[in-house]
Design a protein around this motif. Structure first.
Motif, short mmCIF file in Angstrom:
data_model
loop_
_atom_site.label_atom_id
_atom_site.label_comp_id
_atom_site.label_asym_id
_atom_site.label_seq_id
_atom_site.Cartn_x
_atom_site.Cartn_y
_atom_site.Cartn_z
N VAL A 124 -5.85 4.51 -3.61
CA VAL A 124 -6.82 4.57 -2.50
C VAL A 124 -6.11 4.94 -1.20
O VAL A 124 -6.55 5.83 -0.47
CB VAL A 124 -7.55 3.22 -2.36
CG1 VAL A 124 -8.45 3.23 -1.12
CG2 VAL A 124 -8.36 2.92 -3.61
N TRP A 125 -5.00 4.26 -0.90
CA TRP A 125 -4.25 4.56 0.33
C TRP A 125 -3.72 5.98 0.32
O TRP A 125 -3.78 6.69 1.34
CB TRP A 125 -3.09 3.57 0.46
CG TRP A 125 -2.21 3.84 1.65
CD1 TRP A 125 -2.44 3.42 2.94
CD2 TRP A 125 -1.00 4.59 1.68
NE1 TRP A 125 -1.43 3.88 3.76
CE2 TRP A 125 -0.54 4.60 3.02
CE3 TRP A 125 -0.26 5.26 0.71
CZ2 TRP A 125 0.63 5.25 3.40
CZ3 TRP A 125 0.91 5.92 1.08
CH2 TRP A 125 1.34 5.91 2.41
N HIS A 126 -3.21 6.43 -0.80
CA HIS A 126 -2.62 7.77 -0.92
C HIS A 126 -3.66 8.85 -0.65
O HIS A 126 -3.39 9.85 0.04
CB HIS A 126 -2.02 7.93 -2.32
CG HIS A 126 -1.08 9.07 -2.45
ND1 HIS A 126 -0.02 9.28 -1.60
CD2 HIS A 126 -1.02 10.09 -3.37
CE1 HIS A 126 0.65 10.36 -1.97
NE2 HIS A 126 0.05 10.87 -3.03
N LEU A 127 -4.87 8.67 -1.19
CA LEU A 127 -5.94 9.64 -0.98
C LEU A 127 -6.38 9.64 0.49
O LEU A 127 -6.61 10.71 1.08
CB LEU A 127 -7.13 9.31 -1.88
CG LEU A 127 -6.91 9.55 -3.39
CD1 LEU A 127 -8.10 9.04 -4.18
CD2 LEU A 127 -6.69 11.04 -3.68
N LEU A 128 -6.51 8.45 1.07
CA LEU A 128 -6.92 8.36 2.47
C LEU A 128 -5.84 8.91 3.40
O LEU A 128 -6.15 9.38 4.51
CB LEU A 128 -7.21 6.90 2.84
CG LEU A 128 -8.45 6.27 2.18
CD1 LEU A 128 -8.54 4.80 2.55
CD2 LEU A 128 -9.71 7.01 2.58
N ASP A 129 -4.61 8.90 2.95
CA ASP A 129 -3.51 9.38 3.77
C ASP A 129 -3.34 10.90 3.68
O ASP A 129 -3.40 11.60 4.70
CB ASP A 129 -2.22 8.68 3.35
CG ASP A 129 -1.00 9.18 4.10
OD1 ASP A 129 -1.16 9.59 5.28
OD2 ASP A 129 0.11 9.15 3.54
N LEU A 130 -3.16 11.43 2.46
CA LEU A 130 -2.78 12.83 2.32
C LEU A 130 -3.88 13.76 1.81
O LEU A 130 -3.67 14.98 1.76
CB LEU A 130 -1.57 12.93 1.37
CG LEU A 130 -0.27 12.31 1.91
CD1 LEU A 130 0.83 12.36 0.87
CD2 LEU A 130 0.17 13.02 3.19
N THR A 131 -5.04 13.20 1.45
CA THR A 131 -6.15 14.05 1.02
C THR A 131 -7.24 14.14 2.08
O THR A 131 -7.64 15.23 2.49
CB THR A 131 -6.76 13.54 -0.30
OG1 THR A 131 -5.75 13.56 -1.31
CG2 THR A 131 -7.90 14.45 -0.74
N THR A 132 -7.71 12.99 2.55
CA THR A 132 -8.75 13.00 3.59
C THR A 132 -8.17 12.89 4.99
O THR A 132 -8.84 13.26 5.96
CB THR A 132 -9.74 11.85 3.36
OG1 THR A 132 -9.07 10.60 3.57
CG2 THR A 132 -10.29 11.89 1.94
N GLY A 133 -6.96 12.34 5.12
CA GLY A 133 -6.34 12.18 6.43
C GLY A 133 -6.87 11.02 7.22
O GLY A 133 -6.53 10.86 8.41
N THR A 134 -7.68 10.15 6.59
CA THR A 134 -8.33 9.05 7.31
C THR A 134 -7.32 8.08 7.92
O THR A 134 -7.50 7.63 9.07
CB THR A 134 -9.25 8.28 6.36
OG1 THR A 134 -10.16 9.19 5.73
CG2 THR A 134 -10.04 7.21 7.11
N VAL A 135 -6.26 7.74 7.19
CA VAL A 135 -5.27 6.79 7.69
C VAL A 135 -3.93 7.48 7.96
O VAL A 135 -2.90 6.81 8.10
CB VAL A 135 -5.06 5.62 6.69
CG1 VAL A 135 -6.36 4.85 6.49
CG2 VAL A 135 -4.53 6.14 5.36
N HIS A 136 -3.97 8.79 8.05
CA HIS A 136 -2.72 9.54 8.20
C HIS A 136 -2.13 9.37 9.61
O HIS A 136 -2.85 9.47 10.60
CB HIS A 136 -2.96 11.02 7.94
CG HIS A 136 -1.72 11.85 7.98
ND1 HIS A 136 -0.80 11.85 6.96
CD2 HIS A 136 -1.24 12.69 8.93
CE1 HIS A 136 0.19 12.67 7.27
NE2 HIS A 136 -0.05 13.18 8.45
N PRO A 137 -0.82 9.13 9.70
CA PRO A 137 -0.18 8.98 11.02
C PRO A 137 0.16 10.35 11.63
O PRO A 137 0.43 11.30 10.91
CB PRO A 137 1.10 8.21 10.69
CG PRO A 137 1.45 8.67 9.30
CD PRO A 137 0.14 8.87 8.60
N GLY A 138 0.13 10.46 12.92
CA GLY A 138 0.61 11.67 13.58
C GLY A 138 -0.35 12.83 13.63
O GLY A 138 0.01 13.92 14.07
N GLY A 139 -1.58 12.67 13.17
CA GLY A 139 -2.54 13.75 13.22
C GLY A 139 -2.52 14.59 11.95
O GLY A 139 -1.58 15.35 11.72
#
Length: 223
Positions: A124-139
């Motif tokens: 879940v975290w991985h998808l939100l980070d690198l797929t949707t960008g929802t929790v991705h740091p730095g824009g």
């Protein structure tokens, strides 16, 4: 017949084994793709774009990728549901905890359930980070996966989450591959050692391959 098979413990274990092997094949391909990051931003971004154009012109843009995603979602859900139901069945069959733990039970075996939960949360975290960008740091930058990966592993918490998840993955594969072989009837006394060796090698190679990416970013090899 399908309902009868699913309701049986053997059926659920078979579903776990087949779905686990499907995910294992994906992990091998995913790790190989991840290692392309060492060839630079252009190569890695081109690979990410290629994933979306597989099968063209027969398949439209991203159709093949979405087909893979659907298969993976079905495999993950089937694996998780069957694991949960088998766990509940075991608890009902033996409500009291064992007084003596089997001395030869491996650490991976004892942590399969917690490892599965850790991996589920990580997905879940991985998808939100690198797929949707929802929790991705730095824009989050759409279409620039190389920079997105560098951004994630430039943060301490991104490294910690990924490293813990990959260690759990290694333990999961180490026990799961051998267990799947037994469930599908491929195991025997003469082949057990070979399957355990393959399981150990797969776990080691996949864990090292996935962990090399955050280590590469942390050491400046990938920047």
């Amino acid at each position: 017949m399908a309902r009868t098979v699913w309701d049986s413990s053997v059926g659920k274990k078979t579903v776990m084994a087949v779905s686990g092997l499907i995910m294992l094949l994906y992990l091998v391909a995913h790790m190989i793709g991840n290692l392309k990051i060492y060839f630079g931003a252009g190569e890695f971004n081109h690979y990410a774009h290629w994933l979306r154009t597989i099968g063209e012109p027969v398949m439209h843009y991203e159709w093949t990728l979405w087909l893979v995603r659907v298969v993976l979602v079905v495999a993950v859900v089937a694996h998780a549901v069957s694991a949960y139901q088998l766990s509940r069945r075991d608890i009902r069959a033996r409500p009291d905890k064992y007084v003596h733990r089997k001395p030869r039970t491996s650490y991976a075996t004892r942590t399969m359930r917690w490892g599965g939960i850790i991996l589920g949360l990580f997905i879940v975290w991985h998808l939100l980070d690198l797929t949707t960008g929802t929790v991705h740091p730095g824009g989050f930058q759409e279409g620039h996966p190389y920079q997105n990966v560098v951004d994630t592993f430039s943060t301490w918490y991104g490294d910690v989450v990924y490293i813990v998840a990959m260690l759990a993955l290694g333990l999961h594969i180490r026990h799961g591959f051998w267990s799947a072989a037994q469930t599908l009837g491929a195991g025997s006394r003469s082949r057990d050692r070979a399957f355990k060796t393959v399981a150990n090698v797969l776990a080691l190679v996949l864990t090292a391959g996935f962990l090399s990416v955050p280590v590469g970013v942390m050491t400046g090899v990938v920047s």
